[in-house]
Design an enzyme around this catalytic site. Structure first.
Site, PDB file in Angstrom:
ATOM      1  N   CYS A  67       2.783   1.225  -6.451  1.00 37.27           N
ATOM      2  CA  CYS A  67       3.896   1.431  -5.523  1.00 37.27           C
ATOM      3  C   CYS A  67       4.422   0.101  -4.981  1.00 37.27           C
ATOM      4  O   CYS A  67       5.604  -0.190  -5.063  1.00 37.27           O
ATOM      5  CB  CYS A  67       3.466   2.335  -4.366  1.00 37.27           C
ATOM      6  SG  CYS A  67       3.166   4.025  -4.886  1.00 37.27           S
ATOM      7  N   HIS A  68       3.529  -0.698  -4.403  1.00 35.09           N
ATOM      8  CA  HIS A  68       4.001  -1.952  -3.799  1.00 35.09           C
ATOM      9  C   HIS A  68       3.139  -3.142  -4.182  1.00 35.09           C
ATOM     10  O   HIS A  68       3.130  -4.152  -3.489  1.00 35.09           O
ATOM     11  CB  HIS A  68       4.076  -1.809  -2.282  1.00 35.09           C
ATOM     12  CG  HIS A  68       4.903  -0.644  -1.850  1.00 35.09           C
ATOM     13  ND1 HIS A  68       4.343   0.583  -1.590  1.00 35.09           N
ATOM     14  CD2 HIS A  68       6.237  -0.494  -1.696  1.00 35.09           C
ATOM     15  CE1 HIS A  68       5.307   1.449  -1.286  1.00 35.09           C
ATOM     16  NE2 HIS A  68       6.462   0.820  -1.339  1.00 35.09           N
ATOM     17  N   GLY A  69       2.357  -2.999  -5.266  1.00 36.24           N
ATOM     18  CA  GLY A  69       1.658  -4.152  -5.831  1.00 36.24           C
ATOM     19  C   GLY A  69       0.471  -4.661  -5.049  1.00 36.24           C
ATOM     20  O   GLY A  69       0.361  -5.857  -4.792  1.00 36.24           O
TER      21      GLY A  69
END
Lengths: 169, 421, 259
Positions: free
Chosen positions: A133-135
């Site tokens: 999703c956001h690393g």
């Protein structure tokens, strides 16, 4: 004389307002509390998992309280790697021993501590988990190493009922 | 709507009010000149507002836990009753709230009948009220179906089958209503949707009902037109607010007694048996508030005519402002009408009683007489009475019969400022 | 004001009376003193525990209680078995679970979160095993019968030989409290049928009372908190009403009009 009278009036109106406000608050509470987990949800606290068929280097995912729990049987290399990390390199310092009582088994809530996505297994820069999703990158102990997540992945309450069975919750 | 210009004191208030005159509205509502001789029968308007809000709030909560599916509806209600935090309380408030709502609305309607509140210039208020009443019946009926007990199921079957009385298209309409060949899951889900929608329609109509009321202002026990504002009126706040509040609290005590101590007495035991399309309960009885109409329906031996009679019994009310030919509003000054009024009250109570009894023998005979009288009252008695009745002299102002002197408004203002200090 | 109160009370009474009058069949049920009736009514814990025993040993072979879970037995306001006792009770039942990793259903000992185990898989199976009659689920049975607890209590003791002229089919029994007097359940209770752990003499009357109390709790598990909360709410409302009444008098005294 008139001052005294005023006081009594004030008291009557204030008391009425105050008592009324208590009643309104008491009425609102059930309407709020009904949205909390109900008795049947609270009762489903624990689940038992048979892990006899999990080979070293493999992860199984089970559902507990509606969330995924990763159960990874770690290889000796992975255990060594997890233990070798210096606490100074960690955003949220935790020893591997504290996260995996039995170092062979890592039991952890498979939920990214950033915004709740499920990280992918054996991905990312640290051979652990990677949240798409956001690393956020997690190591093989489930500790946050890089990315926006603030803390390590959570360890639920669990115990080994016997050599092959883990009871979560 | 505005009797006088209102300017907010603060600068922001003025800025806001120029763009959206909410403060003007609030000022209108607080200052709204109300006849000061309103008795406690007038407090039921406020009580009904409370009932509506209670039903909407508890209903929203129940909808969070209820499952509108034929296989799960009954289970989900039991889940609410057992496991949801305070679920039993919220459901019992909602279920008994429906009865309390109807109790209040019947008092409200009969108050209007007694004091002639439906007469010019308040016909529109009255007709909106009748529409609200019809929607309430629809909402109550569909709500009763949702727990999917035996009475839910068979009540739905019987009431929807009323439409089959319509010539030619009746059967088609019933199938369309059901979404199948019997009352089943599609019926349940659409009833749930409509049950959710109707209260908001009612809410909108209540706004119109009050708006229409605020144009001519309240009727009053004396039934005469009064100057507003004048020595015959008081501002809505705080005088009427506190009085409505007092009456509302007494109403809530009765309500609470039902909810906490006899929560199931107004319901029917059979509704705790899950719906079974193969077995009909021994007596199908609607909720008490629909019994008079149920009695009218059953008193007519023909299917179509029975339905027509039942619907007419409600719609005839809409024509009431024109059926009542008397120029005098309040029954206080109509000695003959007053007697007929109480006969009508008794008639409706009798209809309610026989509606709960089996439709046979003496009960059926009583139901027929009572039904006939119901229509006679509206279609014959009222029109004739208006011309024949010798009414009592009516006073010129409210203060005259009540006080025999004019109230000292200056003194009241003075006392008010003392209270606020 | 007086006039208003009078008429309002009368209406409420009439309403209650009218409803009462058609709520139940006109049968004189056997009376007993129920501890849970009245403003402060509470369940008799020992009776609930005994009632549970009667249910398990007698009724549960035919009647399900599908809305109850074993955890309910330990909850406040119920029989209040200790958590350990409730766990032991749950574990004494075999619960069907699954599918497991191989896709098979399996049985395991019950847990607190499990629902009461049902005697039959479904309604059809129950009917097939009972000569076509479905033994009703007992979770809300008390609320699903017009006479409530008195009806159930009487029914359990209402078996008699049929009066002359009444012919009974095979598998149908005569019960003077049953609607229509014909019942497909045979008389289940006899003196000493169960052995109570607390030494209470297991007469038919005693067992009927205990199991009916248990069924009342099963149907209304929150009855005790409802009574408690109701009392507080009504006392509170009366206090507030009095305060509002005097506030109203004070406010209206400004314009010297009677309220």
């Amino acid at each position: 004389m008139s001052e005294k009278k005023t006081d009594r009036r004030d008291f009557l109106f204030t008391a009425t307002y105050a008592v009324g406000a208590v009643g309104v608050a008491a009425t609102i509470w059930p309407m709020i509390d009904q949205m909390n987990p109900d008795a049947s949800v609270k009762a489903l606290a624990s689940t038992e998992v048979d892990v006899s068929s999990v080979n070293p280097g493999k992860t199984i995912t089970v559902l507990w309280r509606g969330k995924p729990v990763f159960i990874r049987r770690r290889t000796q290399d992975e255990i060594a790697e997890a233990k070798s990390v210096s606490l100074q390199d960690l955003k949220h310092p935790e020893k591997d021993e504290d996260r995996a009582k039995n170092p062979e088994w890592l039991v952890m809530l498979g939920v990214c501590t950033h915004l709740g996505c499920v990280p992918l297994d054996q991905k990312g820069d640290y051979n652990g988990w990677f949240c798409p999703c956001h690393g956020s990158h997690y190591d093989i102990s489930g500790r946050i190493r890089k990315g926006p997540a603030p803390t390590n992945m959570e360890i639920p309450k669990y115990e080994f009922v016997n050599a092959n069975t883990i009871k979560i919750g | 709507m505005s009797d006088h210009q209102y300017t907010p004191k603060s600068k922001f208030g003025k800025w806001f009010n120029d763009r959206l005159p909410l403060l003007t509205l609030a000022n209108h509502l607080t200052d709204y000149p109300t006849p000061k001789n309103l008795n406690y029968w007038w407090t039921f308007g406020g009580i009904l507002t409370f009932c509506l809000i209670t039903q909407i709030v508890t209903g929203l909560v129940l909808a969070m836990h209820y499952i509108a599916h034929a296989d799960m509806a009954f289970d989900s209600v039991e889940h609410i009753m057992r496991d949801v935090n305070y679920g039993w309380l919220i459901r019992y408030i909602h279920a008994n709230g429906a009865s309390m709502f109807f109790l209040a609305v019947y008092i409200h309607i009969f108050r209007s009948l007694f004091y002639g509140s439906y007469k010019a210039p308040r016909e529109i208020i009255w007709i909106i009220g009748i529409i609200i009443y019809l929607l309430m019946m629809a909402a109550a009926f569909m709500g009763y179906v949702l727990p999917w007990g035996q009475m839910s199921f068979w009540g739905a079957t019987v009431i929807t089958n009323l439409f089959s009385a319509i010539p030619l298209v009746g059967e088609g309409i019933v199938t369309w209503l059901w979404g199948g060949y019997s009352v089943d899951n599609p019926t349940l889900t659409r009833f749930f949707t409509l049950h959710y929608l109707i209260p908001f329609l009612i809410l909108g109509l209540v706004v119109l009902h009050i708006w229409a009321l605020h144009v001519p202002g309240n009727n009053n026990p004396v039934g005469i037109d009064i100057q507003k504002p004048s020595k015959d009126t008081v501002p809505f706040h705080p005088y009427i607010v506190i009085k409505d509040g007092f009456a509302l609290l007494m109403f809530i005590i009765v309500f609470a007694f039902f909810v906490f101590y006899t929560p199931n007495i107004l319901g029917h035991a059979d509704n705790y048996i899950e719906a079974n399309p193969l077995v009909t309960p021994a007596h199908i009885v609607p909720e008490w508030y629909l019994l008079p109409f149920y009695a009218i329906l059953r008193s007519v031996p023909d299917k179509l005519l029975g339905v027509i009679a039942m619907l007419s019994a409600i719609f005839i009310l809409a024509a009431l402002p024109w059926l009542d030919t008397s120029k005098i509003r309040s029954a206080v000054f109509r000695p003959l009408y007053r007697q007929f009024y109480w006969i009508l009250v008794a008639d409706v109570l009798i209809l309610g009683y026989v509606g709960a009894m089996p439709a046979e023998g003496l009960y059926l005979l009583i139901a027929r007489v009572a039904t006939a009288y119901y229509f006679l009252h509206f279609l014959v008695v009222l029109p004739i009475l208006g011309f024949k009745e010798k009414t009592l002299p009516i006073p010129l102002s409210i203060t005259e019969p009540i006080l025999g002197g004019s109230p000292n408004l200056a003194a009241a203002k003075n006392k008010e400022s003392l209270d606020i200090k | 004001m007086k006039n208003f109160l009078g008429i309002f009370t009368l209406t409420a009474l009439l309403l209650g009376f009218q409803l009462n009058s058609y709520a139940a069949e006109k049968v004189e049920y056997l009376k007993t003193d129920w501890s849970f009736k009245g403003l402060f009514g509470k369940f008799d814990r020992a009776a609930l525990q005994r009632g549970y025993q009667v249910y398990t040993e007698v009724c549960s072979s035919c009647h399900s209680m599908k809305y109850l879970s074993y955890r309910n037995l330990a909850e406040k306001g119920g029989p209040e078995f200790s958590e350990a006792q409730a766990k032991a009770i749950a574990a004494s039942f075999e619960v069907k679970d699954g599918p497991n990793a191989d896709g098979d259903m399996f049985t395991r000992p019950g847990k607190l979160s499990d629902k009461f185990v049902m005697p039959y898989e479904n309604v059809k199976a129950a009917q097939a095993a009972n000569g076509g009659a479905y033994p009703p689920d007992m979770s809300v049975l008390v609320k699903a019968r017009g006479g409530g607890v008195d009806y159930i209590y009487s029914l359990l003791q209402g078996y008699e030989d049929p009066p002359a002229g009444v012919k009974l089919d095979e598998g149908v029994y005569y019960n003077k409290y049953m609607y229509g007097n014909k019942i497909k359940m045979s008389n289940q209770l006899s003196d000493g049928l169960v052995e109570y752990g607390d030494g209470t003499n297991a007469t038919v009357e005693q067992m009927s009372k205990d199991v009916t109390t248990f069924l009342m709790w099963a149907a209304e598990p929150h009855l005790e908190s409802r009574h408690r909360m109701g009392f507080k709410a009504i006392v509170y409302l009366i206090i507030l009403t009095i305060l509002v009444y005097f506030s109203m008098k004070r406010i209206w005294s400004r314009i010297e009009t009677k309220v």
